[in-house]
Design a protein around this motif. Structure first.
Motif, PDB file in Angstrom:
ATOM      1  N   ALA A   8      41.340  54.089  40.266  1.00 51.50           N
ATOM      2  CA  ALA A   8      42.473  55.868  40.059  1.00 51.50           C
ATOM      3  C   ALA A   8      43.092  56.206  38.854  1.00 51.50           C
ATOM      4  N   ALA A   9      44.150  55.262  39.548  1.00 54.00           N
ATOM      5  CA  ALA A   9      45.590  55.253  38.218  1.00 54.00           C
ATOM      6  C   ALA A   9      46.321  53.917  38.827  1.00 54.00           C
ATOM      7  N   ALA A  12      47.711  53.329  42.829  1.00 49.41           N
ATOM      8  CA  ALA A  12      47.440  53.816  42.950  1.00 49.41           C
ATOM      9  C   ALA A  12      46.054  52.730  43.773  1.00 49.41           C
ATOM     10  N   GLY A 103      41.237  56.336  33.958  1.00 52.92           N
ATOM     11  CA  GLY A 103      42.525  56.594  33.918  1.00 52.92           C
ATOM     12  C   GLY A 103      43.339  57.042  32.631  1.00 52.92           C
ATOM     13  N   LEU A 130      45.017  67.142  32.708  1.00 53.51           N
ATOM     14  CA  LEU A 130      44.837  66.609  34.507  1.00 53.51           C
ATOM     15  C   LEU A 130      44.741  65.328  34.116  1.00 53.51           C
ATOM     16  N   ILE A 131      44.493  64.612  33.744  1.00 52.03           N
ATOM     17  CA  ILE A 131      44.204  62.394  33.785  1.00 52.03           C
ATOM     18  C   ILE A 131      46.242  61.814  33.731  1.00 52.03           C
ATOM     19  N   ARG A 133      48.922  64.256  33.764  1.00 51.78           N
ATOM     20  CA  ARG A 133      49.687  65.011  34.935  1.00 51.78           C
ATOM     21  C   ARG A 133      49.200  63.924  36.435  1.00 51.78           C
ATOM     22  N   HIS A 134      48.049  63.114  36.618  1.00 50.37           N
ATOM     23  CA  HIS A 134      47.698  62.557  37.755  1.00 50.37           C
ATOM     24  C   HIS A 134      48.425  61.619  37.462  1.00 50.37           C
ATOM     25  N   ARG A 135      48.623  61.021  36.065  1.00 48.76           N
ATOM     26  CA  ARG A 135      49.272  59.223  36.677  1.00 48.76           C
ATOM     27  C   ARG A 135      50.732  59.626  36.823  1.00 48.76           C
ATOM     28  N   MET A 137      52.070  61.672  38.654  1.00 49.13           N
ATOM     29  CA  MET A 137      52.160  61.969  40.151  1.00 49.13           C
ATOM     30  C   MET A 137      52.251  60.708  40.751  1.00 49.13           C
ATOM     31  N   SER A 138      50.865  59.609  40.175  1.00 45.50           N
ATOM     32  CA  SER A 138      50.977  58.312  40.820  1.00 45.50           C
ATOM     33  C   SER A 138      52.276  57.976  40.925  1.00 45.50           C
ATOM     34  N   SER A 141      54.936  59.183  43.303  1.00 42.16           N
ATOM     35  CA  SER A 141      54.684  58.871  44.753  1.00 42.16           C
ATOM     36  C   SER A 141      55.490  57.462  44.910  1.00 42.16           C
TER      37      SER A 141
END
Length: 161
Positions: A8-9, A12, A103, A130-131, A133-135, A137-138, A141
């Motif tokens: 996913a990233a 992740a 990703g 979106l991708i 931002r997802h990276r 956020m990962s 995290s």
């Protein structure tokens, strides 16, 4: 339908994506345009068979050639439009799917409709954002997990004194 594991990233675990290898957009575009072209060709050939040779301007040689030429033109236009949409739309959608699975937002800039295609361009830009931002956020995290681990270590050291 089959399940495949794709990353996913960065950092992740993994996400399950469902792959549908059946008839897709490309096949539907081709079938639609070829059916329309065949219907146009059949209509022209049917009209030429229905026309009566009683017309004073009737030329059997020309009348025998133009319906076939017009039918061939209908089929050629259908194939041309199918090729155009296959390259412009279907390949773009396949590229979007690859970018989501991988990703990597940089892959989106090389797509055929990355700019100047209205909704497809807007979708590409939003998906790229979106991708990205997802990276982020990962990564955040992972940083949070690392900080939590450090806090646990410090807590154990403090409580042990």
């Amino acid at each position: 339908m089959r399940d495949t594991q794709t990353p996913a990233a960065v950092g992740a675990a993994s996400a399950t994506s469902v792959v549908h290898p059946g008839a897709g957009l490309r096949l539907r575009l081709w079938l639609g345009f070829l059916l329309i072209g065949a219907a146009g060709a059949a209509g022209i050939l049917g009209l030429s068979a229905w026309a009566a040779p009683a017309d004073p301007l009737f030329d059997p040689r020309a009348f025998g050639v133009w319906p076939w030429a017009a039918a061939l033109l209908c089929l050629s236009l259908a194939v041309g439009f199918a090729l155009w949409l296959d390259h412009a739309v279907a390949s773009h959608v396949r590229g979007l799917c690859r970018a989501i699975a991988g990703g990597d937002p940089t892959e989106l800039g090389t797509l055929p409709a990355a700019a100047g295609w209205g909704e497809l361009s807007l979708l590409t830009a939003q998906l790229q954002s979106l991708i990205a931002r997802h990276r982020e956020m990962s990564r955040a995290s992972l940083d949070l997990e690392e900080l939590r681990h450090r806090i646990r270590v410090v807590r154990v050291a403090v409580e042990g004194r």
